[in-house]
Scaffold this motif. Structure first.
Motif, PDB file in Angstrom:
ATOM      1  N   SER A   8       0.837  -1.191   0.000  1.00 55.46           N
ATOM      2  CA  SER A   8       0.000   0.000   0.000  1.00 55.46           C
ATOM      3  C   SER A   8       0.874   1.244   0.000  1.00 55.46           C
ATOM      4  N   GLY A   9       0.256   2.378  -0.328  1.00 56.58           N
ATOM      5  CA  GLY A   9       1.045   3.596  -0.460  1.00 56.58           C
ATOM      6  C   GLY A   9       0.308   4.825   0.022  1.00 56.58           C
ATOM      7  N   ILE A  10       1.088   5.877   0.244  1.00 62.26           N
ATOM      8  CA  ILE A  10       0.506   7.136   0.690  1.00 62.26           C
ATOM      9  C   ILE A  10       1.247   8.282   0.007  1.00 62.26           C
ATOM     10  N   LYS A  11       0.484   9.276  -0.468  1.00 64.68           N
ATOM     11  CA  LYS A  11       1.080  10.363  -1.249  1.00 64.68           C
ATOM     12  C   LYS A  11       1.568  11.502  -0.350  1.00 64.68           C
ATOM     13  N   PRO A  12       2.754  12.027  -0.583  1.00 66.78           N
ATOM     14  CA  PRO A  12       3.217  13.174   0.203  1.00 66.78           C
ATOM     15  C   PRO A  12       2.725  14.496  -0.385  1.00 66.78           C
ATOM     16  N   ILE A  61     -12.931   8.132 -11.367  1.00 59.83           N
ATOM     17  CA  ILE A  61     -13.626   9.220 -10.674  1.00 59.83           C
ATOM     18  C   ILE A  61     -12.634  10.276 -10.183  1.00 59.83           C
ATOM     19  N   GLN A  62     -11.506   9.799  -9.608  1.00 59.50           N
ATOM     20  CA  GLN A  62     -10.547  10.788  -9.090  1.00 59.50           C
ATOM     21  C   GLN A  62      -9.987  11.663 -10.205  1.00 59.50           C
ATOM     22  N   TYR A  63      -9.791  11.081 -11.373  1.00 57.08           N
ATOM     23  CA  TYR A  63      -9.295  11.889 -12.494  1.00 57.08           C
ATOM     24  C   TYR A  63     -10.327  12.957 -12.850  1.00 57.08           C
ATOM     25  N   LEU A  98       0.428   4.056 -12.948  1.00 54.82           N
ATOM     26  CA  LEU A  98       1.607   3.994 -12.072  1.00 54.82           C
ATOM     27  C   LEU A  98       1.238   3.294 -10.764  1.00 54.82           C
ATOM     28  N   MET A  99       0.042   3.566 -10.279  1.00 53.68           N
ATOM     29  CA  MET A  99      -0.406   2.888  -9.055  1.00 53.68           C
ATOM     30  C   MET A  99      -0.500   1.373  -9.293  1.00 53.68           C
ATOM     31  N   ALA A 100      -0.990   0.998 -10.459  1.00 53.49           N
ATOM     32  CA  ALA A 100      -1.059  -0.439 -10.787  1.00 53.49           C
ATOM     33  C   ALA A 100       0.349  -1.026 -10.817  1.00 53.49           C
ATOM     34  N   ALA A 101       1.286  -0.265 -11.367  1.00 55.46           N
ATOM     35  CA  ALA A 101       2.675  -0.744 -11.423  1.00 55.46           C
ATOM     36  C   ALA A 101       3.224  -0.932 -10.012  1.00 55.46           C
ATOM     37  N   ASP A 102       2.904   0.008  -9.116  1.00 57.28           N
ATOM     38  CA  ASP A 102       3.361  -0.106  -7.723  1.00 57.28           C
ATOM     39  C   ASP A 102       2.963  -1.472  -7.150  1.00 57.28           C
ATOM     40  N   ILE A 103       1.738  -1.834  -7.430  1.00 62.61           N
ATOM     41  CA  ILE A 103       1.169  -3.041  -6.816  1.00 62.61           C
ATOM     42  C   ILE A 103       1.659  -4.304  -7.530  1.00 62.61           C
ATOM     43  N   LEU A 104       1.601  -4.261  -8.870  1.00 62.10           N
ATOM     44  CA  LEU A 104       1.901  -5.482  -9.636  1.00 62.10           C
ATOM     45  C   LEU A 104       3.383  -5.839  -9.613  1.00 62.10           C
ATOM     46  N   GLU A 150      -2.893  -8.421  -1.720  1.00 58.16           N
ATOM     47  CA  GLU A 150      -3.893  -7.530  -1.112  1.00 58.16           C
ATOM     48  C   GLU A 150      -3.379  -6.102  -1.048  1.00 58.16           C
ATOM     49  N   VAL A 151      -4.334  -5.163  -1.155  1.00 58.00           N
ATOM     50  CA  VAL A 151      -4.011  -3.741  -1.117  1.00 58.00           C
ATOM     51  C   VAL A 151      -4.937  -3.075  -0.100  1.00 58.00           C
ATOM     52  N   PRO A 152      -4.461  -2.869   1.127  1.00 57.98           N
ATOM     53  CA  PRO A 152      -5.323  -2.255   2.145  1.00 57.98           C
ATOM     54  C   PRO A 152      -5.411  -0.744   1.949  1.00 57.98           C
ATOM     55  N   VAL A 153      -6.584  -0.256   1.588  1.00 54.72           N
ATOM     56  CA  VAL A 153      -6.787   1.161   1.272  1.00 54.72           C
ATOM     57  C   VAL A 153      -8.136   1.645   1.796  1.00 54.72           C
ATOM     58  N   GLY A 154      -8.304   2.947   1.814  1.00 57.65           N
ATOM     59  CA  GLY A 154      -9.605   3.535   2.107  1.00 57.65           C
ATOM     60  C   GLY A 154     -10.507   3.369   0.879  1.00 57.65           C
ATOM     61  N   ASP A 197     -11.850   5.352  -1.213  1.00 54.65           N
ATOM     62  CA  ASP A 197     -11.647   6.135  -2.435  1.00 54.65           C
ATOM     63  C   ASP A 197     -10.728   5.452  -3.446  1.00 54.65           C
ATOM     64  N   GLN A 198     -10.012   4.415  -3.019  1.00 53.82           N
ATOM     65  CA  GLN A 198      -9.059   3.777  -3.933  1.00 53.82           C
ATOM     66  C   GLN A 198      -9.595   2.502  -4.572  1.00 53.82           C
ATOM     67  N   THR A 199     -10.831   2.152  -4.259  1.00 53.72           N
ATOM     68  CA  THR A 199     -11.387   0.888  -4.770  1.00 53.72           C
ATOM     69  C   THR A 199     -11.346   0.835  -6.288  1.00 53.72           C
ATOM     70  N   GLN A 200     -11.714   1.934  -6.916  1.00 59.35           N
ATOM     71  CA  GLN A 200     -11.784   1.924  -8.382  1.00 59.35           C
ATOM     72  C   GLN A 200     -10.385   1.738  -9.001  1.00 59.35           C
ATOM     73  N   HIS A 201      -9.389   2.355  -8.369  1.00 63.81           N
ATOM     74  CA  HIS A 201      -8.026   2.200  -8.892  1.00 63.81           C
ATOM     75  C   HIS A 201      -7.538   0.758  -8.744  1.00 63.81           C
ATOM     76  N   VAL A 202      -7.928   0.116  -7.669  1.00 64.07           N
ATOM     77  CA  VAL A 202      -7.494  -1.278  -7.489  1.00 64.07           C
ATOM     78  C   VAL A 202      -8.240  -2.183  -8.482  1.00 64.07           C
TER      79      VAL A 202
HETATM   80  N1  TRP Z   1      -3.465   6.412  -5.162  1.00 70.36           N
HETATM   81  C1  TRP Z   1      -3.321   6.206  -3.759  1.00 70.36           C
HETATM   82  C2  TRP Z   1      -4.014   7.363  -3.015  1.00 70.36           C
HETATM   83  O1  TRP Z   1      -4.247   8.395  -3.561  1.00 70.36           O
HETATM   84  C3  TRP Z   1      -1.903   6.142  -3.333  1.00 70.36           C
HETATM   85  C4  TRP Z   1      -1.225   4.976  -3.950  1.00 70.36           C
HETATM   86  C5  TRP Z   1      -0.309   5.003  -4.951  1.00 70.36           C
HETATM   87  C6  TRP Z   1      -1.407   3.610  -3.602  1.00 70.36           C
HETATM   88  N2  TRP Z   1       0.120   3.765  -5.262  1.00 70.36           N
HETATM   89  C7  TRP Z   1      -0.530   2.875  -4.471  1.00 70.36           C
HETATM   90  C8  TRP Z   1      -2.203   2.934  -2.694  1.00 70.36           C
HETATM   91  C9  TRP Z   1      -0.472   1.498  -4.420  1.00 70.36           C
HETATM   92  C10 TRP Z   1      -2.143   1.544  -2.650  1.00 70.36           C
HETATM   93  C11 TRP Z   1      -1.279   0.816  -3.499  1.00 70.36           C
HETATM   94  O2  TRP Z   1      -4.308   7.201  -1.878  1.00 70.36           O
END
Ligand code: TRP
Ligand code: AMP
Length: 332
Positions: free
Chosen positions: A6-10, A107-109, A133-139, A145-149, A151-156
């Protein structure tokens, strides 16, 4: 063992929404039960107007806060996205897998590009390609599993589609991941505008509890939360979004149930007071640990260096095999 990414944006200071929706579970559950990687996704912070010095500062602060929240580098991998080239290498291959149409449906876009247009800033092309890029992070890590809030369901979902499509076209390369969400507080709402998500990049801070807010500031923000016109305390996200939000925050802090908690309160004032105290207590140890870590940036940098090395070792072979699968000529 299940692998988690999982990830978090600065892009701003971390909020109570980030903590309850994502980070807390990473620290309390995932790092113990799975093989977990947690990433400060700094490249994602460049998709909107940004100040370079601020992004740099917020990246180190986000990493410190993850450690302060309890992530233990002996149990999980904590690193910064731009330190591992595999993310951008893979992102290009996935851009060749995704379609323009499916990215424009995100939706976020739609929301963020509309905001950028209104404020007169151009819409960066990377805002459109961001979910790739987010898909690349995960794949790249073959995460399960990708534990997120919420708002990220659609991206996953998009990540899953891309993984399936890639595997079908070029041979089995990626694990198809799934999103997981916390039982309560998967979408913490803004205290001043309970119909909008509590988001760290929002301008006004009155409805946002930041993890590093002083206890008194936290109390003030929660005591001034917008509630609804009704009087009795009921858990109803549709008709009573302000009160429902407070009940969810309180339930998350106390590992309780928002519906049951509603029955225990006769007034909004009492609910606010208890919620404020619960949040202050929840954040107290985190703020204390963060102060110690902020005084020792060398330690945080060391954790990130080791984390990046470990992450690189995991991602490299996966991304190399994706290169080969897609038809790129290996170095002879
Ligand atoms: N897009 C996520 C957000 O806005 C952050 C994010 C980037 C992320 N890469 C990810 C979350 C990979 C989970 C897995 O919160
Ligand atoms: P971001 O701040 O967008 O990088 O988000 C980091 C993580 O926090 C993601 O898993 C988000 O889904 C989660 N998150 C962000 N805001 C909220 C919120 N208001 N409620 C619940 N989860 C959130």
């Amino acid at each position: 063992m299940t692998r988690v990414f999982s990830g978090i944006k600065p892009t701003g200071h971390l909020t109570l929404g980030n903590y309850l929706g994502a980070v807390r579970r990473w620290a309390e559950v995932e790092q113990y039960e799975t093989e977990a990687l947690f990433c400060v996704v700094d490249l994602h912070a460049l998709t909107v107007e940004h100040d370079p010095a601020r992004v740099r500062r917020l990246s180190r602060q986000a990493a410190s806060l993850l450690l302060a929240a309890g992530l233990d580098p002996a149990l999980c991998t904590v690193f910064v996205q731009s330190h591992v080239d595999e993310h951008t290498r893979l992102s290009y291959l996935l851009e060749c897998t995704a379609t323009d149409g499916e990215l424009r449906r995100m939706i976020q876009y739609k929301e963020k590009s509309a905001r950028a247009r209104v404020s007169g800033d151009g819409v960066r092309f990377s805002l459109l390609s961001y979910p790739v890029l987010m898909a690349a992070d995960i794949l790249a890590y073959r995460a399960d599993e990708v534990p997120v809030g919420d708002d990220q369901t659609q991206h996953v979902e998009l990540t899953r589609d891309l993984a399936v499509r890639f595997n079908q076209r070029y041979g089995h390369t990626f694990t198809v991941p799934k999103a997981t969400r916390p039982p309560v507080a998967a979408r913490v709402m803004d205290l001043q505008d309970p119909l909008s998500k509590m988001g760290k990049s929002h301008e006004a801070g009155a409805g946002i509890v930041y993890l590093l807010d002083d206890a008194d500031v936290v109390r003030k923000k929660i005591m001034r939360a917008v509630t609804d016109s009704g009087r009795e305390v009921a858990y109803d996200r549709e008709d009573r979004p302000g009160v429902a939000n407070l009940l969810e925050i309180l339930a998350a802090c106390e590992n309780g149930d928002p519906g049951e908690l509603a029955g225990a309160y006769e007034s909004y004032g009492a609910l606010k007071k208890d919620t404020a105290e619960a949040v202050v207590e929840l954040l107290r140890p985190l703020r204390k640990r963060h102060a110690a870590l902020a005084a020792d940036p060398g330690y945080v940098d060391g954790v990130l260096r080791e984390g990046a090395e470990r992450a690189r070792g995991m991602a490299r072979p996966v991304v190399d095999s994706a290169y080969r699968a897609m038809g790129l000529l290996p170095v002879g």
